[in-house]
Motif scaffolding. Sequence first.
Motif, PDB file in Angstrom:
ATOM      1  N   LEU A  48      -3.675  -3.069  -5.379  1.00 32.42           N
ATOM      2  CA  LEU A  48      -4.920  -2.585  -4.227  1.00 32.42           C
ATOM      3  C   LEU A  48      -4.338  -1.202  -4.209  1.00 32.42           C
ATOM      4  O   LEU A  48      -5.033  -0.144  -3.943  1.00 32.42           O
ATOM      5  CB  LEU A  48      -3.872  -3.285  -3.235  1.00 32.42           C
ATOM      6  CG  LEU A  48      -4.033  -4.300  -2.139  1.00 32.42           C
ATOM      7  CD1 LEU A  48      -3.818  -5.325  -1.127  1.00 32.42           C
ATOM      8  CD2 LEU A  48      -6.178  -4.644  -2.479  1.00 32.42           C
ATOM      9  N   PRO A  81      -7.179  -0.901   2.223  1.00 31.15           N
ATOM     10  CA  PRO A  81      -8.655  -1.435   1.328  1.00 31.15           C
ATOM     11  C   PRO A  81      -9.563  -1.986   2.631  1.00 31.15           C
ATOM     12  O   PRO A  81      -8.942  -2.451   4.012  1.00 31.15           O
ATOM     13  CB  PRO A  81      -7.651  -2.458   0.336  1.00 31.15           C
ATOM     14  CG  PRO A  81      -6.495  -1.952   0.549  1.00 31.15           C
ATOM     15  CD  PRO A  81      -6.038  -1.367   1.565  1.00 31.15           C
ATOM     16  N   GLU A  97     -11.130  -7.259  -0.210  1.00 35.95           N
ATOM     17  CA  GLU A  97     -10.158  -6.837  -1.658  1.00 35.95           C
ATOM     18  C   GLU A  97      -9.091  -7.110  -1.561  1.00 35.95           C
ATOM     19  O   GLU A  97      -8.301  -7.071  -2.051  1.00 35.95           O
ATOM     20  CB  GLU A  97     -10.166  -4.689  -1.538  1.00 35.95           C
ATOM     21  CG  GLU A  97     -11.269  -4.419  -1.738  1.00 35.95           C
ATOM     22  CD  GLU A  97     -11.911  -2.612  -1.818  1.00 35.95           C
ATOM     23  OE1 GLU A  97     -11.906  -2.482  -2.623  1.00 35.95           O
ATOM     24  OE2 GLU A  97     -10.663  -2.567  -0.969  1.00 35.95           O
TER      25      GLU A  97
END
Length: 564
Positions: free
Chosen positions: A378, A540, A544
């Motif tokens: 991420l 995020p 995601e």
Amino acid sequence: MQGLSTVLPSSERAIRQTTHNFQDQLNVTSWKALDHLYKEVPCPLPTQARGFFTSVFEEGSAELTILARGYNKFFNINEVPWTCWQWIEENTQGPYEMTVKEDGSLILASGVNDGKDLLVTSKNAMNLAHSETAYIWMDKHLKEAGKTREEFAAFLHENTATAVFELCDDEFEEHVMEYPERMRSLYLHGINRNAVELDTLPSSKVAKVAADFGFRHINYFVFDSIAEGRELTDQVRKDQMLDGRAIEGFVVRCRTNNDTSPFMFKIKYEQPYLMFREWREVTGRILAGKPVWSKYELTMHYVAWVKMQIKKDPAAFINMGVKGTIGARKKFLKYHQSLDGRSPAEVLDEPESNLVLLMPVATIGCGKTTLSLALSKLFGCGHIQSDNVLKTKKRSNAFNSAIAKEFASHNVVIADRNNHTGRLRENLITGVRKELPTCQVVALYWSHENAPKDTILQTTVERVISRGDRHQVLTPEKVPDFRKIMSGFIHSMGALDMYSEAKCLVQNVIELDPLTDAMKNLKTTIDALCLLYPDVFKRPLDSEIEAALQSALEYVPIPHNMHQ
């Protein structure tokens, strides 16, 4: 008193005894146990008294006479499972006696030699500066009340009791909270029966004894319910003072629902007490040339100021361990108003650090690698797995070096290892900070303190079985006794303590749950990191996060042989 004699031979490193001579006519033994033993359930010690003095063993006898005893060891809110508010609300009953926690040195006093003499000790020793200073204060108080040592000794002997004091004298020794001359004194805050089990008098009777013998008494409050007590503590926390002065906190006495013996716990305040204590401790680390940590934002401004002062006048800090920290703190607070919003780095003329080390603190099967892989995907974090460090000798050094090298291309690096003991954590942080002294450290802490060890073992074993051969080293097929290994890790897991464990060197802690699912722990970590470092971590989308976690769960490492 039975029990200590049978415990001693097998526990010499856990329980230590020292024999002192009192006035050339009485040998007194002091007993001291390692702190962690008081946290074990059930407690393995024959008594939970902290501050415990007995007669010496007589030849051919296992009997001991208790000469003086302090309180049972008691803990701060959330320090152990039985001081969490929910546990207290469900398992204790009133009345709740809340005494102000004065900030000094513990002093015990009792009547010995049939009440003819007054024995005065510190928590664990006799004939030291603390007990000698306490004698001086005791004589002063007794004289003002028209009493003598002998009368006080006779009273304590008659009641088979120990008087528990707090010695607060900044002229003798500074602690954290300031005691100006008008407040310096011996504060009587408890009277305990000399018994194995704790039997402590109510605060109302203690206050009367203090008045009769001229001692300063501790301010106290009594409530029928813990909810009423919390209202007071919350108000003091909001005001940051009680009756016009800042205090360390409160000591609470009550009883558990199934026991008639006293139950005690303490409430320490973050502001200002724990912050001021942090300043005292970081001052010592700066003077020793060691890295500093900070839990409180203002601490780094204090650090900047102290470093400037040491450069200007190093001689002023020579005796800082005993005196001077309060004066330095007051000067800093006055100076801080002149910072005009400048950061500590600007004051020190040093660049702000944007390097962050994420340090898991966990045991096998908690999900640290899954979390690390998801964070790496991420946010592009560097990720070093201990299981991939193949060097068989000095693996910790090799692990530390690999992390330091990873910072060459990443601002955030994850040290993927259990780091479950204080020794491992200190080795990691000091090793990395040797190369990168300004690196911030965030502990990803899978706390083992809120659930039974057996429950954690069962849950994590199921995860290890479920992952099968998707691990470099520890798989059920390769390691038949993996349950025993996992149990060993859980039982050696050292709780993360920001204030005792080598000062921890940690800036922030994100607490996670070893029993919950990976998604919840991942979102908890992401939310905390975005709040702590908004310039580095941007939250995020949920989609995601889900994709990153799925990728992490599908990760298949390259296996290799079992190594240390």
